[in-house]
Structures are given as C-alpha cells and as structure tokens.
Design a protein around this motif. Sequence first.
Motif: not given
Length: 437
Positions: A32-41, A52-66, A323-326
């Motif tokens: 939900v956080l990624e779909t709603k553009d609320k969080y990167m991390g 027991i759990y790991t996850n990563a969403i968003g981008k390291e670098d938006i300009e290069s879409n990484k 690296n980005g949070m709303n």
Amino acid sequence: MKKILVLLIVLVSVPTFSQNFNKAKIDSLFQVLETKDKYMGSVVVSENGKIIYTNAIGKEDIESNKKATVSTKYRIGSISKMFTSTLVFKAIEEKKLSLNQTIESYFPTIENASKITISNLLNHRSGIYNFTSADEYASYSAVPKTSKEMVAIIAKGKSVFEPNSKGEYSNSNYVLLSYILEEVYKQSYAALVQTKIAKPLGLKNTYFGGKISTANNESYSYSYTDKWNKETETDTSIPMGAGGMVSTPTDLTHFIEALFAGKLIAAASLEQMKTMQDKYGMGIFQVPFYDKIGYGHTGGIDGFRSALSYFPESKLSVAITSNGMNYGNNDIVIAILSSYYNRKFEIPTFTTLDLKTEDLDAYLGVYASDTFPLAITVTKDNTKLMAQATGQGAFPLEATKKDSFEFRAAGITLEFNPIANQMTIFQGGTKNVLTKK
C-alpha cells in the motif's frame, strides 16, 4: 539528526512467538505504501540473530529509476551516535578516556569546558548549544568543514544551561566526541569505525559516509510535495559521529545484536549506555512498546530517516531505513512490533478529500500560542494546504476529513476551527491550541 521515539502506553503482557509474525500483513502494508507513493526504504526484522522478515520499496535514485533492494545503503543520521558511544566505551575500557574527565584540554574555547565531562557529552547533559538548531546551519550544511571550523561554530553557540543540571539533546556533543576519539587514537573517525566495529563484525555495508554514490548502491534522499524531490546532501564532515554514518538494515541488526551480546564492549559498559537520566542514555534511548522495553536510536539527515531497536527479552531487533517518506517510520515500526507481539493494527487506506483552492482560504494565516514555542504559518499552493513552523521548511498537508489535515511523515494532525480562528495541532500524544493572529 533529531530523535523520534516509539512511544505507546504500557499495557498487559502478551506471549512472544515468532511463528505468529504476520509477514503477509506487513507485506500488504508495504505494498500500500508503495502503491500510494507514501514511502521509500528498507526494513529488516531479526530474532535471535536470524532474519525473519525483510523488504525494500521505492528507488535508490529516481532519476535513473534504480529500484531499492535489501542491499541499498542509506545514511542513518543519529543512529551514528550508537557507534560513537560504543567507540568511546572501547576507549574507556582501553584506559584512553574516562567518563569523569573534563574536556578543556581538547576544547579550551568551549564555554564551561572545565565542567563538562565525557559523560555529559554522552548523555546530553553538557549544556552545549545544538549547532543544527541555528538558523545559519542550512546555509553551510553541504559545505565541507574542518574540525577547527566545526569547533568554532559549536563554541559560538555558548552554553544553554549549567553542565549536568539537566538533559537536552545536542548534536554538538557527538561531533566533539568524534574529535576526542580521533585525538586519543590518532586515527580518523572513519578508520576507527572500520577497525573497531565494522571489520570485527563483518559489516561490509557500514561505514562513515562521503559523497553519495549510486554506483556503490548508496541512495539519494527525497522529500514529497506532489512528487519526490531530491534533497540537498549534507557534507558528512559536519555531523561526524553525530550523524555521518551509512548502513543497511541488515548490518544495523547485526550491530545492535552484537552490542547486546557483549561482542563490542563489556556488559558493565553496556549497562552505563542503557542507564537513563532525564530520558537520555549514553548514545541510546529506551523504546517502550506496551509492557516491552527495547533500546536503540533513531536518525534523520536530509530526507533520510531511520530507526533501530532491540528488545532483549525477545532477542528481537528491528531496523528501518528510509530515503523518502510521507508516512512515518514510527507507524511502520509499531505495525511490525504489533505483528510480532500479536497485537491488532490497521493498514492505512490514505483516503483524502478533494478540495478546491477556494476551500482552503478559511484556514490561511499565522497561528500562535504563548504555550507553544513556534508560530505556524498556513498557506496554500493551488489545491494543497501548506504549513511552516518558525525557522523550518514548509510541509504539505492532506485533507482527511472536514477541517482536518495530516502530515503523516511527522505524525502531525492539524484540526481547524475557522469560526473561532483556532487551529489544534496533535503530535506524539500532545495537543496544543493555537490562535490565528
């Protein structure tokens, strides 16, 4: 580099079973956080030394879409203070420093240096002005500074209270501790982190930061106002051991587990770190969650936000870097702990009201109160309501219901009463009523 603690009411005990950890629900939260553009991390949850759990969403670098991965590295801000405190206690154990020694031989220009001890620096009881609170800080934060220049900046701030009379958070304390460590070991802070912490623990992604390099899987940071905007990059020569470190959630869990397992400093030293006075430990804070008590730190620098905690009773560690949070890290950590400790939590829907620009006019103005330290200026940018506290940057508000707006990244809710010309601000369990001037 300001602290943000996870605070909840103490309630009854509940059993702890990792097999009850609701991974699917936490996955849904991040989706939900990624779909709603609320969080990167990125986040890691570890129990008894095993992830027991790991996850990563968003981008390291938006300009290069990484895209971000679990290997993405983030600046961790004030979590750096835990590393600095660990190094100081190592120096104490090696008889190079003592908690009760004063700092005048290192910093004769610092006011009250003959009264301020290493202990006072560690637990924020020095009275030294927090240099990041000064208005001019933003004007030089991206410019490299020498130790001499930083000491002069800190000395200029003078003392704000008598040493050891109370506790008050100050990044200045840990910048000075960095220089003391460099002096007693005749090595750079960066080298000390590597030789005394990172290499012994095998932390390959933890080090003192420099210029951000996406080629090295380091992320840029961003703030959000209708879109992600790249943040200015603080030069790490300024925060030093108060906020200049880079790491990953995986490395951070290894670090805090090793710290509590006695692999870095003696148990007696850890107990001193954990001892709270006016809510401050020595490079560490308590992290209460109902009847559970954890220990750790939070961090913030530029658009980066992070949190690290360890709950000894459960041997549970949680590390989160952004690296980005709303949407606040605090809310995510609460969701993770709730899932682990079998407590209910709701996944946000982020429902908002669609308002016209003229609908916002009734809220515009400057709000203040004799009992609130800052004035809040409310403006608008087309159909977006904006708020700005004295001396701080403007932040966008989302309309969640009639006369009510939120800035989720900081856990702020503003409720307006246009008829009474008042605004109530809710944050961190506090409530303050401000009146329009």
